[in-house]
Design a protein around this motif. Structure first.
Motif, short mmCIF file in Angstrom:
data_model
loop_
_atom_site.label_atom_id
_atom_site.label_comp_id
_atom_site.label_asym_id
_atom_site.label_seq_id
_atom_site.Cartn_x
_atom_site.Cartn_y
_atom_site.Cartn_z
N ASN A 247 0.93 -1.26 -0.14
CA ASN A 247 0.06 0.17 -0.05
C ASN A 247 0.87 1.20 -0.06
N VAL A 248 0.78 1.94 -1.05
CA VAL A 248 1.54 3.24 -0.96
C VAL A 248 0.75 4.64 -0.97
N ASP B 101 1.25 -6.24 -7.58
CA ASP B 101 1.43 -5.95 -6.26
C ASP B 101 1.53 -4.78 -5.37
N ILE B 102 0.93 -3.60 -5.99
CA ILE B 102 1.22 -2.27 -5.49
C ILE B 102 -0.22 -1.67 -5.52
N ARG B 103 -0.64 -1.02 -4.56
CA ARG B 103 -1.81 -0.22 -4.54
C ARG B 103 -1.91 1.09 -4.08
N GLU C 140 13.19 1.36 -12.10
CA GLU C 140 13.98 1.35 -10.82
C GLU C 140 13.11 2.04 -9.82
N MET C 141 12.13 2.83 -9.67
CA MET C 141 11.13 3.02 -8.95
C MET C 141 10.30 2.08 -8.50
N ILE C 142 9.92 1.05 -9.19
CA ILE C 142 8.87 -0.01 -8.81
C ILE C 142 9.67 -0.91 -8.05
N VAL D 29 12.19 -1.06 -0.20
CA VAL D 29 12.07 -0.66 0.94
C VAL D 29 10.86 -1.27 1.76
N PHE D 30 9.94 -1.64 1.06
CA PHE D 30 8.77 -2.39 1.61
C PHE D 30 9.28 -3.73 2.44
#
Length: 218
Positions: A3-4, A26-28, A110-112, A118-119
């Motif tokens: 969760n971002v 896998d990102i929301r 790279e951002m993804i 970091v997660f």
């Protein structure tokens, strides 16, 4: 699921990042903030896993927002995404509790990757800013790395991070022969004979102490 929350004062930036990240399974995206106060308030309410934090925003800004998040919500990872890559700014953000530091000029992949790293609790610092931090760490005449040129230092960092000659060649757009020329030149300056000896020397003198460098995008 990661969760971002995106904190940036430019709507178009937030919208572009949200569009990109929403394509990842896998990102929301759970929230968007346009200033530091809102980033902190929404983080308290929404409890995101990762906050993508700009530095220069209205109000308290990204630095103070990161400090507050780190003090009260240490489980939330803060990834700085900014156009301002000065090493002193990066150092302040990392000291404030940020887990990663990435340029807005980075490739989307790279951002993804940085978000995922970091997660997982890993530190992610783009190679460019890592080099600047390393240079500021040992810019003393009694440190053996001080005499290296910027390019020699860059290649030394990449070797220490287990990148082979061909990888370095591809990333820096240099021929393998040129990379090896720099490699042997820095070996001579540092009086080491192998990559392993270089790594041990780097560890002893703080070249890689306190942070991990991220692989640069091509």
């Amino acid at each position: 699921m990661i969760n971002v929350l995106i904190a940036d004062d430019h709507h178009l930036v937030r919208a572009s990042i949200a569009h990109l990240l929403n394509q990842e399974g896998d990102i929301r995206i759970v929230g968007e903030a346009d200033d530091g106060e809102s980033a902190v308030a929404q983080s308290r309410q929404l409890r995101p896993d990762v906050v993508l934090m700009d530095i220069r925003m209205p109000g308290i800004g990204g630095l103070e927002a990161t400090r507050r998040l780190h003090r009260g919500m240490e489980d939330i990872r803060v990834l700085i995404l900014t156009a301002h890559m000065e090493d002193n700014v990066a150092r302040k953000m990392l000291e404030a509790g940020a887990t990663g530091f990435l340029s807005k000029g980075a490739e989307p992949a790279e951002m993804i990757d940085a978000i995922r790293q970091v997660f997982l609790g890993n530190r992610y610092i783009s190679q460019e800013i890592a080099q600047r931090l390393a240079l500021s760490n040992f810019a003393h005449k009694d440190n053996p790395f001080a005499p290296l040129s910027h390019r020699e230092l860059q290649i030394a960092l990449m070797i220490v991070n287990c990148q082979r000659v061909q990888e370095i060649s591809d990333r820096l757009h240099l021929s393998p022969k040129t990379v090896n020329t720099y490699r042997y030149r820095l070996f001579d300056k540092l009086r080491v004979g192998t990559d392993v000896e270089l790594t041990h020397l780097a560890l002893r003198h703080g070249l890689v102490e306190g942070f991990e460098t991220a692989e640069a995008s091509p």
